[in-house]
Design a protein around this motif. Structure first.
Motif, PDB file in Angstrom:
ATOM      1  N   GLY A 122       0.845  -1.191   0.000  1.00  0.00           N
ATOM      2  CA  GLY A 122       0.000   0.000   0.000  1.00  0.00           C
ATOM      3  C   GLY A 122       0.879   1.238   0.000  1.00  0.00           C
ATOM      4  O   GLY A 122       2.109   1.166  -0.025  1.00  0.00           O
ATOM      5  N   SER A 123       0.201   2.399   0.080  1.00  0.00           N
ATOM      6  CA  SER A 123       0.931   3.682   0.117  1.00  0.00           C
ATOM      7  C   SER A 123       1.174   4.021   1.580  1.00  0.00           C
ATOM      8  O   SER A 123       0.370   4.719   2.225  1.00  0.00           O
ATOM      9  N   LEU A 124       2.270   3.472   2.103  1.00  0.00           N
ATOM     10  CA  LEU A 124       2.495   3.523   3.558  1.00  0.00           C
ATOM     11  C   LEU A 124       2.901   4.921   4.034  1.00  0.00           C
ATOM     12  O   LEU A 124       2.709   5.262   5.192  1.00  0.00           O
ATOM     13  N   ASP A 125       3.453   5.736   3.112  1.00  0.00           N
ATOM     14  CA  ASP A 125       3.953   7.045   3.560  1.00  0.00           C
ATOM     15  C   ASP A 125       2.809   7.959   4.040  1.00  0.00           C
ATOM     16  O   ASP A 125       3.049   8.948   4.701  1.00  0.00           O
ATOM     17  N   ARG A 133       5.355   3.101  12.624  1.00  0.00           N
ATOM     18  CA  ARG A 133       6.374   2.594  13.558  1.00  0.00           C
ATOM     19  C   ARG A 133       6.049   1.140  13.944  1.00  0.00           C
ATOM     20  O   ARG A 133       6.895   0.259  13.888  1.00  0.00           O
ATOM     21  N   ALA A 134       4.798   0.902  14.257  1.00  0.00           N
ATOM     22  CA  ALA A 134       4.378  -0.437  14.708  1.00  0.00           C
ATOM     23  C   ALA A 134       4.516  -1.474  13.592  1.00  0.00           C
ATOM     24  O   ALA A 134       5.075  -2.558  13.788  1.00  0.00           O
ATOM     25  N   VAL A 135       4.057  -1.122  12.399  1.00  0.00           N
ATOM     26  CA  VAL A 135       4.085  -2.120  11.312  1.00  0.00           C
ATOM     27  C   VAL A 135       5.514  -2.347  10.825  1.00  0.00           C
ATOM     28  O   VAL A 135       5.910  -3.486  10.537  1.00  0.00           O
ATOM     29  N   ASN A 136       6.318  -1.270  10.775  1.00  0.00           N
ATOM     30  CA  ASN A 136       7.721  -1.438  10.337  1.00  0.00           C
ATOM     31  C   ASN A 136       8.514  -2.270  11.334  1.00  0.00           C
ATOM     32  O   ASN A 136       9.381  -3.065  10.952  1.00  0.00           O
ATOM     33  N   LYS A 137       8.190  -2.125  12.607  1.00  0.00           N
ATOM     34  CA  LYS A 137       8.860  -2.939  13.650  1.00  0.00           C
ATOM     35  C   LYS A 137       8.532  -4.421  13.420  1.00  0.00           C
ATOM     36  O   LYS A 137       9.423  -5.280  13.457  1.00  0.00           O
ATOM     37  N   ALA A 138       7.274  -4.702  13.109  1.00  0.00           N
ATOM     38  CA  ALA A 138       6.860  -6.108  12.889  1.00  0.00           C
ATOM     39  C   ALA A 138       7.515  -6.667  11.636  1.00  0.00           C
ATOM     40  O   ALA A 138       7.992  -7.804  11.618  1.00  0.00           O
ATOM     41  N   VAL A 139       7.585  -5.859  10.583  1.00  0.00           N
ATOM     42  CA  VAL A 139       8.226  -6.322   9.338  1.00  0.00           C
ATOM     43  C   VAL A 139       9.699  -6.631   9.613  1.00  0.00           C
ATOM     44  O   VAL A 139      10.226  -7.679   9.236  1.00  0.00           O
ATOM     45  N   ILE A 149       3.558 -16.004   4.934  1.00  0.00           N
ATOM     46  CA  ILE A 149       3.723 -14.561   4.703  1.00  0.00           C
ATOM     47  C   ILE A 149       2.368 -13.909   4.957  1.00  0.00           C
ATOM     48  O   ILE A 149       1.388 -14.195   4.256  1.00  0.00           O
ATOM     49  N   LEU A 150       2.307 -13.074   5.998  1.00  0.00           N
ATOM     50  CA  LEU A 150       1.072 -12.372   6.367  1.00  0.00           C
ATOM     51  C   LEU A 150       1.152 -10.966   5.782  1.00  0.00           C
ATOM     52  O   LEU A 150       1.897 -10.123   6.260  1.00  0.00           O
ATOM     53  N   ASN A 151       0.429 -10.765   4.669  1.00  0.00           N
ATOM     54  CA  ASN A 151       0.561  -9.558   3.856  1.00  0.00           C
ATOM     55  C   ASN A 151      -0.623  -8.629   4.104  1.00  0.00           C
ATOM     56  O   ASN A 151      -1.736  -8.888   3.645  1.00  0.00           O
ATOM     57  N   PHE A 152      -0.403  -7.571   4.875  1.00  0.00           N
ATOM     58  CA  PHE A 152      -1.496  -6.628   5.157  1.00  0.00           C
ATOM     59  C   PHE A 152      -1.546  -5.553   4.066  1.00  0.00           C
ATOM     60  O   PHE A 152      -0.531  -4.877   3.815  1.00  0.00           O
ATOM     61  N   ALA A 153      -2.712  -5.400   3.463  1.00  0.00           N
ATOM     62  CA  ALA A 153      -2.934  -4.314   2.496  1.00  0.00           C
ATOM     63  C   ALA A 153      -3.415  -3.103   3.284  1.00  0.00           C
ATOM     64  O   ALA A 153      -4.522  -3.091   3.818  1.00  0.00           O
ATOM     65  N   LEU A 154      -2.530  -2.120   3.355  1.00  0.00           N
ATOM     66  CA  LEU A 154      -2.797  -0.922   4.171  1.00  0.00           C
ATOM     67  C   LEU A 154      -2.780   0.305   3.277  1.00  0.00           C
ATOM     68  O   LEU A 154      -1.784   0.544   2.567  1.00  0.00           O
ATOM     69  N   ASN A 155      -3.813   1.091   3.270  1.00  0.00           N
ATOM     70  CA  ASN A 155      -3.912   2.253   2.378  1.00  0.00           C
ATOM     71  C   ASN A 155      -3.597   1.805   0.960  1.00  0.00           C
ATOM     72  O   ASN A 155      -2.754   2.384   0.258  1.00  0.00           O
ATOM     73  N   TYR A 156      -4.233   0.688   0.581  1.00  0.00           N
ATOM     74  CA  TYR A 156      -3.986   0.051  -0.719  1.00  0.00           C
ATOM     75  C   TYR A 156      -5.149   0.320  -1.663  1.00  0.00           C
ATOM     76  O   TYR A 156      -6.331   0.288  -1.272  1.00  0.00           O
ATOM     77  N   GLY A 157      -4.810   0.549  -2.919  1.00  0.00           N
ATOM     78  CA  GLY A 157      -5.823   0.659  -3.977  1.00  0.00           C
ATOM     79  C   GLY A 157      -5.205   0.122  -5.257  1.00  0.00           C
ATOM     80  O   GLY A 157      -4.074   0.516  -5.608  1.00  0.00           O
ATOM     81  N   SER A 158      -5.911  -0.777  -5.932  1.00  0.00           N
ATOM     82  CA  SER A 158      -5.327  -1.459  -7.093  1.00  0.00           C
ATOM     83  C   SER A 158      -5.087  -0.496  -8.252  1.00  0.00           C
ATOM     84  O   SER A 158      -4.062  -0.573  -8.944  1.00  0.00           O
ATOM     85  N   ARG A 159      -6.024   0.403  -8.483  1.00  0.00           N
ATOM     86  CA  ARG A 159      -5.835   1.330  -9.614  1.00  0.00           C
ATOM     87  C   ARG A 159      -4.639   2.248  -9.357  1.00  0.00           C
ATOM     88  O   ARG A 159      -3.822   2.483 -10.266  1.00  0.00           O
TER      89      ARG A 159
END
Ligand SMILES: CCc1cc(N2CCCCCC2)n2ncc(-c3ccc(F)cc3)c2n1
Length: 257
Positions: A122-125, A133-139, A149-159
């Protein structure tokens, strides 16, 4: 057409208990993607605030990650927040943005024990600093794990994802790294956020909606779809197992090619 769609929807409760569902361990879908829908409706039906549905939905994530890992699924992609979700009330968005740290605060030790690798797309920025901070720590902490592989789609849009891929490819052509005639499906896929993943074999959507909602539009071109009326907070391991069982039956029917 409508009754054709209704065939896709499973019953409200699994047709069989887990014990009776026979799964072929050699034919488990490698990549399962889930649109976790119905949290707000679940809360409304119970006269609770929408955030109660999201909180309940987060507990289901835990159960399904466990079951997917048990069955030998290689990648589990969960649509946690879409680019369209920013339009929701600020209070709801603020609550949602705290869920990753809440989930990881509780579950990261178990995910480590189970050799699960946390991945994001997703667009993590554009996410709040505390969420990032939390998700980057887990990654980072799970980067050497070799299990699910647990892939969370966060602020994601296919287009959005496809537009960004086209821009990157256009830049490579402009820099002379690519010729237009070089552009094929492989080149496009290598510029998507899922470049390092196989496409989903099975897409599950809960809550009865029969739509893709701008989720992995390129990647699900050949996926099996399993729609269920069950609202995400009511979704459980038996529903997941039933979806995998139906997937296996379809694969057998179509020769599994
Ligand atoms: C950012 C929005 C959101 C919403 C949400 N919901 C609400 C919507 C769907 C139902 C599930 C519960 N969850 N559940 C887990 C996470 C999560 C995300 C990243 C991560 F690394 C760890 C956990 C999550 N994230």
């Amino acid at each position: 057409m409508l009754e054709k769609f209704s065939k896709w929807k499973s019953n409200l409760t699994p047709t069989k208990t887990d014990g009776e569902l026979e799964l072929d361990p050699a034919a488990v879908p490698r990549h399962v993607a889930i649109i976790m829908d119905g949290n707000g409706r679940w809360a409304k039906q119970k006269g609770l605030p929408r955030i109660a549905g999201h909180r309940e939905g987060m507990k289901v994530v835990n159960k399904i990650v466990r079951r997917a890992n048990e069955l030998g699924v290689e990648v589990l992609t969960l649509y946690a927040f879409s680019t369209e979700n920013w339009k929701r009330p600020k209070t709801e968005v603020d609550y949602l943005m705290k869920l990753p740290e809440r989930f990881l605060g509780m579950e990261l030790p178990k995910l480590m024990e189970e050799n699960v690798k946390v991945r994001l797309m997703g667009s993590l920025d554009h996410l709040p600093e505390h969420t990032l901070r939390a998700v980057n720590k887990a990654v980072h902490e799970t980067k050497d794990n070799t299990g699910l592989i647990l892939n969370f789609a966060l602020n994601y849009g296919s287009r959005f994802e496809m537009v960004e891929a086209m821009k990157e490819i256009a830049l490579k052509v402009e820099k002379g790294e690519l010729k237009p005639s070089d552009i094929d499906e492989k080149v496009i896929e290598s510029n998507l956020m899922t470049a390092d993943l196989k496409d989903p074999d099975l897409l599950i959507r809960t809550s009865g909606e029969i739509r893709l909602s701008n989720f992995m539009l390129w990647q699900v071109a050949y996926s099996e779809f399993w729609f269920t009326d069950v609202l995400w907070p009511d979704f459980n391991e038996e529903h997941f197992t039933e979806a995998v069982s139906v997937y296996q039956k379809r694969a057998r029917r179509f020769g599994g090619v």
